[in-house]
Design a protein around this motif. Structure first.
Motif, PDB file in Angstrom:
ATOM      1  N   UNK A  53      19.102  31.986  11.575  1.00  0.00           N
ATOM      2  CA  UNK A  53      17.696  32.063  11.973  1.00  0.00           C
ATOM      3  C   UNK A  53      17.348  33.398  12.646  1.00  0.00           C
ATOM      4  N   UNK A  54      18.361  34.087  13.152  1.00  0.00           N
ATOM      5  CA  UNK A  54      18.121  35.408  13.728  1.00  0.00           C
ATOM      6  C   UNK A  54      17.996  36.479  12.648  1.00  0.00           C
ATOM      7  N   UNK A  55      18.550  36.201  11.489  1.00  0.00           N
ATOM      8  CA  UNK A  55      18.517  37.163  10.382  1.00  0.00           C
ATOM      9  C   UNK A  55      18.044  36.469   9.105  1.00  0.00           C
ATOM     10  N   UNK A  56      16.808  35.973   9.089  1.00  0.00           N
ATOM     11  CA  UNK A  56      16.347  35.172   7.944  1.00  0.00           C
ATOM     12  C   UNK A  56      16.360  35.917   6.626  1.00  0.00           C
ATOM     13  N   UNK A  57      16.160  37.249   6.659  1.00  0.00           N
ATOM     14  CA  UNK A  57      16.144  38.007   5.411  1.00  0.00           C
ATOM     15  C   UNK A  57      17.522  38.066   4.759  1.00  0.00           C
ATOM     16  N   UNK A  58      18.570  37.860   5.561  1.00  0.00           N
ATOM     17  CA  UNK A  58      19.931  37.926   5.037  1.00  0.00           C
ATOM     18  C   UNK A  58      20.489  36.547   4.708  1.00  0.00           C
ATOM     19  N   UNK A  59      19.703  35.512   5.018  1.00  0.00           N
ATOM     20  CA  UNK A  59      20.204  34.153   4.808  1.00  0.00           C
ATOM     21  C   UNK A  59      20.146  33.773   3.331  1.00  0.00           C
ATOM     22  N   UNK A  60      21.215  33.165   2.810  1.00  0.00           N
ATOM     23  CA  UNK A  60      21.243  32.810   1.383  1.00  0.00           C
ATOM     24  C   UNK A  60      20.488  31.514   1.089  1.00  0.00           C
ATOM     25  N   UNK A  61      19.161  31.599   1.011  1.00  0.00           N
ATOM     26  CA  UNK A  61      18.365  30.398   0.752  1.00  0.00           C
ATOM     27  C   UNK A  61      18.639  29.841  -0.646  1.00  0.00           C
ATOM     28  N   UNK A  62      18.903  30.700  -1.596  1.00  0.00           N
ATOM     29  CA  UNK A  62      19.195  30.239  -2.945  1.00  0.00           C
ATOM     30  C   UNK A  62      20.671  29.885  -3.061  1.00  0.00           C
ATOM     31  N   UNK A  63      20.993  29.090  -4.063  1.00  0.00           N
ATOM     32  CA  UNK A  63      22.374  28.657  -4.270  1.00  0.00           C
ATOM     33  C   UNK A  63      22.461  27.146  -4.259  1.00  0.00           C
ATOM     34  N   UNK A  64      23.603  26.616  -3.839  1.00  0.00           N
ATOM     35  CA  UNK A  64      23.797  25.169  -3.803  1.00  0.00           C
ATOM     36  C   UNK A  64      22.775  24.519  -2.871  1.00  0.00           C
ATOM     37  N   UNK A  83      14.423  26.551   6.247  1.00  0.00           N
ATOM     38  CA  UNK A  83      15.178  26.623   4.991  1.00  0.00           C
ATOM     39  C   UNK A  83      14.238  26.628   3.791  1.00  0.00           C
ATOM     40  N   UNK A  84      14.358  27.656   2.970  1.00  0.00           N
ATOM     41  CA  UNK A  84      13.597  27.717   1.721  1.00  0.00           C
ATOM     42  C   UNK A  84      14.575  27.426   0.590  1.00  0.00           C
ATOM     43  N   UNK A  85      14.959  26.176   0.493  1.00  0.00           N
ATOM     44  CA  UNK A  85      16.050  25.797  -0.395  1.00  0.00           C
ATOM     45  C   UNK A  85      15.768  24.455  -1.047  1.00  0.00           C
ATOM     46  N   UNK A  86      16.493  24.182  -2.120  1.00  0.00           N
ATOM     47  CA  UNK A  86      16.505  22.843  -2.696  1.00  0.00           C
ATOM     48  C   UNK A  86      17.349  21.949  -1.803  1.00  0.00           C
ATOM     49  N   UNK A 104      13.470  10.070  -0.868  1.00  0.00           N
ATOM     50  CA  UNK A 104      13.059  11.464  -0.823  1.00  0.00           C
ATOM     51  C   UNK A 104      14.221  12.431  -0.688  1.00  0.00           C
ATOM     52  N   UNK A 105      13.947  13.691  -0.936  1.00  0.00           N
ATOM     53  CA  UNK A 105      14.972  14.733  -0.878  1.00  0.00           C
ATOM     54  C   UNK A 105      15.484  14.903   0.549  1.00  0.00           C
ATOM     55  N   UNK A 106      16.748  15.275   0.645  1.00  0.00           N
ATOM     56  CA  UNK A 106      17.358  15.530   1.938  1.00  0.00           C
ATOM     57  C   UNK A 106      17.770  14.299   2.719  1.00  0.00           C
ATOM     58  N   UNK A 107      17.573  13.110   2.148  1.00  0.00           N
ATOM     59  CA  UNK A 107      17.882  11.859   2.836  1.00  0.00           C
ATOM     60  C   UNK A 107      19.354  11.500   2.683  1.00  0.00           C
ATOM     61  N   UNK A 108      19.925  10.861   3.713  1.00  0.00           N
ATOM     62  CA  UNK A 108      21.313  10.409   3.672  1.00  0.00           C
ATOM     63  C   UNK A 108      21.362   8.915   3.968  1.00  0.00           C
TER      64      UNK A 108
END
Length: 211
Positions: A53-64, A83-86, A104-108
């Protein structure tokens, strides 16, 4: 687990440990674990990636896809905005889920839980170990239903509410958003937004400040 063979976790505490165990049992690989507060991480986790969160531009939002592996409802909200992720869905093999349930998505959903027909479960919800959610329930986003809690038929639980361990909600009850239902409470009447309820029968003991 639905539709993915690899996921990433955001959160490295005890709740995250359970999600990793369920993933392993389902043959799903956890490829990375992120947490900006590594001081509270569980010993089971190694090589935790911090500083996202301190370096959002470097965070790997895409991927798994991610699971937000954090038990606190308000923290899951904060992380979901970042998080800008699936997002994946995690369901233990022993959970009993009727085919006519919407999740819904993200549910456990954890071991031994049961979710009955025509129930709608929102996004980033936790249905914990041995929880029982009966027919025609509506469980809104970011709710946590704790272990051994029982929600009878036609119950509506508002966004962000925490249902404590062993609580019982009788049929046709509406619980507002961002409530806390104490462990072992028995809810026999509707609960207003932001209420803290304890006891049998359940009584509102205070109202939270607006979030």
């Amino acid at each position: 687990m639905k539709g993915f063979d690899k996921i990433r976790l955001y959160g490295a505490g005890g709740h995250s440990q359970i999600i990793q165990a369920v993933s392993n049992q389902n043959g799903v690989t956890v490829t990375a674990v992120f947490d900006d507060n590594t001081s509270g991480s569980h010993p089971a986790f190694k090589n935790i990636i911090s500083g996202a969160r301190k370096n959002p531009d470097k965070f790997p939002h895409t991927g798994d896809p991610f699971i937000i592996a954090v038990g606190d409802n308000s923290h899951r909200v904060e992380i979901s905005k970042f998080l800008k992720s699936e997002f994946a869905t995690v369901i233990h093999k022993s959970a009993i889920i009727d085919p006519n349930v919407s999740i819904g998505k993200g549910t456990v959903i954890y071991a031994g839980a049961a979710v009955q027909p025509n129930t709608i479960i929102g996004e980033h919800v936790i249905i914990n170990t041995l929880a029982s959610v009966d027919h025609d329930n509506i469980i809104e986003d970011f709710v946590h239903v704790s272990p051994n809690a029982t929600l009878c038929g036609l119950v509506h639980v508002g966004e962000g509410t925490h249902i404590g361990a062993g609580a019982v909600i009788i049929p046709k009850i509406k619980i507002g958003k961002w409530c806390t239902i104490g462990a072992g409470a028995v809810i026999i009447r509707d609960v207003p937004d932001y209420s803290v309820v304890v006891g049998n029968p359940g009584k509102v003991i205070k109202t939270k400040s607006l979030l």
